[in-house]
Design a protein around this motif. Structure first.
Motif, PDB file in Angstrom:
ATOM      1  N   PRO A 134       1.269  -1.501   0.023  1.00  0.00           N
ATOM      2  CA  PRO A 134      -0.270  -0.292   0.150  1.00  0.00           C
ATOM      3  C   PRO A 134       0.827   1.262  -0.223  1.00  0.00           C
ATOM      4  CG  PRO A 134      -0.371  -1.450   1.449  1.00  0.00           C
ATOM      5  CD  PRO A 134       0.422  -1.632   0.768  1.00  0.00           C
TER       6      PRO A 134
ATOM      7  N   LYS B 269      -0.848   5.257   3.852  1.00  0.00           N
ATOM      8  CA  LYS B 269      -1.904   4.169   3.596  1.00  0.00           C
ATOM      9  C   LYS B 269      -1.215   3.225   4.586  1.00  0.00           C
ATOM     10  CE  LYS B 269      -5.173   2.953   1.357  1.00  0.00           C
ATOM     11  NZ  LYS B 269      -5.558   2.105   1.113  1.00  0.00           N
ATOM     12  N   ARG B 270       0.121   3.096   4.975  1.00  0.00           N
ATOM     13  CA  ARG B 270       0.598   2.652   6.202  1.00  0.00           C
ATOM     14  C   ARG B 270       0.814   3.665   7.560  1.00  0.00           C
ATOM     15  NH1 ARG B 270       4.352   0.897   1.686  1.00  0.00           N
ATOM     16  NH2 ARG B 270       6.193   1.970   2.667  1.00  0.00           N
TER      17      ARG B 270
ATOM     18  N   LYS C 204      -0.933   5.450   8.274  1.00  0.00           N
ATOM     19  CA  LYS C 204      -2.730   5.334   8.965  1.00  0.00           C
ATOM     20  C   LYS C 204      -2.804   4.172   9.628  1.00  0.00           C
ATOM     21  CE  LYS C 204      -7.567   6.210   7.247  1.00  0.00           C
ATOM     22  NZ  LYS C 204      -8.613   6.351   6.349  1.00  0.00           N
ATOM     23  N   ARG C 205      -3.049   2.696   8.933  1.00  0.00           N
ATOM     24  CA  ARG C 205      -2.943   1.565   9.366  1.00  0.00           C
ATOM     25  C   ARG C 205      -1.885   1.688  11.319  1.00  0.00           C
ATOM     26  NH1 ARG C 205      -2.421  -2.397   4.172  1.00  0.00           N
ATOM     27  NH2 ARG C 205      -4.677  -1.174   4.050  1.00  0.00           N
TER      28      ARG C 205
ATOM     29  N   ARG D  31      -3.388   3.619  13.860  1.00  0.00           N
ATOM     30  CA  ARG D  31      -4.543   2.772  13.846  1.00  0.00           C
ATOM     31  C   ARG D  31      -4.076   1.727  14.782  1.00  0.00           C
ATOM     32  NH1 ARG D  31      -8.396   0.667   9.988  1.00  0.00           N
ATOM     33  NH2 ARG D  31      -6.305  -0.701   9.264  1.00  0.00           N
TER      34      ARG D  31
ATOM     35  N   THR E 296      -7.695  -5.249   7.582  1.00  0.00           N
ATOM     36  CA  THR E 296      -6.478  -5.331   6.556  1.00  0.00           C
ATOM     37  C   THR E 296      -5.210  -4.697   6.744  1.00  0.00           C
ATOM     38  OG1 THR E 296      -7.287  -2.910   6.893  1.00  0.00           O
ATOM     39  CG2 THR E 296      -8.318  -4.304   5.117  1.00  0.00           C
ATOM     40  N   ASP E 297      -5.145  -4.700   8.012  1.00  0.00           N
ATOM     41  CA  ASP E 297      -3.666  -4.453   9.375  1.00  0.00           C
ATOM     42  C   ASP E 297      -3.329  -6.145   9.721  1.00  0.00           C
ATOM     43  OD1 ASP E 297      -1.779  -4.171  10.161  1.00  0.00           O
ATOM     44  OD2 ASP E 297      -2.013  -2.192  10.834  1.00  0.00           O
TER      45      ASP E 297
END
Length: 318
Positions: free
Chosen positions: A4, A8-9, A11-12, A15, A156-157
């Protein structure tokens, strides 16, 4: 395998750190405190998360067209509050495991249903939905000594997937991840070993599905459980973990008759329809305890469905 984008990485990762930090803070809390906090946070989310609120109200309009806007709004808010309370209860793993049997009542009559299904010797396909507290359902059964595995979709993670897997494993529930190699063989092995295989089929996901009625509208419903039952001869049980007055939960279980048909497609469709009907009935008992923000009817039936599909759909719609 493509990675990704960096944003996005990042953000993950943030999170994941946030979730880990919240879990560490919540673990020592008493269940009552966590429940009260989750209830308040759920109400706040209903107010602030406009997109999810609109999805919930749209779903409630489909399911309960006879209710007024005010009634549907009250149900939507109650659903967010319930989910917030349930999520924070699950996060308090220490207090949860110490008082699980007291928190989640399992009447003898409902336990006898599962015992009778297992006694047939071909394993049990256990069907539930995102009603009440499905995580506590699996944990209560496994902690009582019943060999259990649950089918789930990886997040997704991968780090979050590991967190979920560890949580379930501590409660005695092993996980089979749908996207992993060998998942289908693992399901068959579990049933041949006489174990319980848990699946949730009340969401519109990217899996092979059949269209069956759900609150009066055809909804794409995973067909894997019915195919497993038809192929292996396993017993099939539906079960739910509803919140009851006082803050605790109660398990309810029912064995579902397997349709008798030489045509496997017909049998799979009839069984999927019966299972979906049980889930709908469970939601109707406590509509504030379902995930109304999920877009259940997003996927629409094909213009020209298979003849057997069309015939069964029309028969149940009457």
């Amino acid at each position: 395998m493509e990675h990704p984008p960096l944003a996005k990485r990042l953000k993950r990762f943030l999170r994941y750190l946030l979730i880990r930090s919240v879990l560490l803070c919540l673990q020592p809390l008493p269940l009552g405190w966590a429940r009260a906090l989750g209830f308040r946070l759920g109400g706040l989310a209903y107010t602030l998360a406009g997109g999810e609120r609109r999805k919930a109200l749209k779903s409630l309009t489909v399911a309960f067209p006879e209710k007024s806007d005010a009634e549907r709004q009250a149900l939507g808010r109650a659903s967010f509050r319930h989910l917030g309370a349930a999520a924070l209860e699950v996060a308090c793993t220490g207090a949860l495991d110490r008082g699980l049997e007291e928190l989640v009542a399992w009447p003898d009559a409902d336990r006898a249903v599962l015992d009778a299904a297992l006694a047939k010797g071909k394993g049990v396909v256990f069907i539930t939905g995102h009603v009440g507290n499905w995580e506590l359902l699996a944990r209560r059964v496994a902690r009582a000594g019943y060999p259990s595995q649950s089918i789930a979709k990886e997040t997704t993670d991968p780090r979050l997937t590991v967190l979920v897997e560890r949580f379930r494993a501590r409660g005695g529930v092993r996980s089979i991840w749908r996207g992993q190699d060998g998942a289908a063989r693992a399901m068959l092995r579990a049933l041949r070993a006489g174990e319980i295989l848990g699946l949730l089929i009340d969401q519109d996901t990217k899996v092979q599905s059949l269209f069956v009625p759900f609150f009066g509208e055809l909804a794409a419903t995973p067909r894997a459980p019915a195919d497993l039952v038809v192929r292996t001869g396993a017993a099939v049980v539906t079960g739910f973990c509803h919140r009851v007055e006082g803050g605790g939960y109660r398990l309810s279980m029912e064995e579902v008759p397997v349709p008798v048909s030489e045509d496997r497609e017909v049998a799979a469709l009839e069984l999927t329809q019966a299972l979906s009907a049980r889930i709908e009935a469970a939601i109707r008992r406590t509509p504030e305890q379902w995930v109304w923000m999920h877009q259940r009817w997003k996927t629409r039936p094909p213009v020209a469905p298979q003849p057997v599909l069309a015939e069964a759909a029309h028969a149940t719609a009457r």
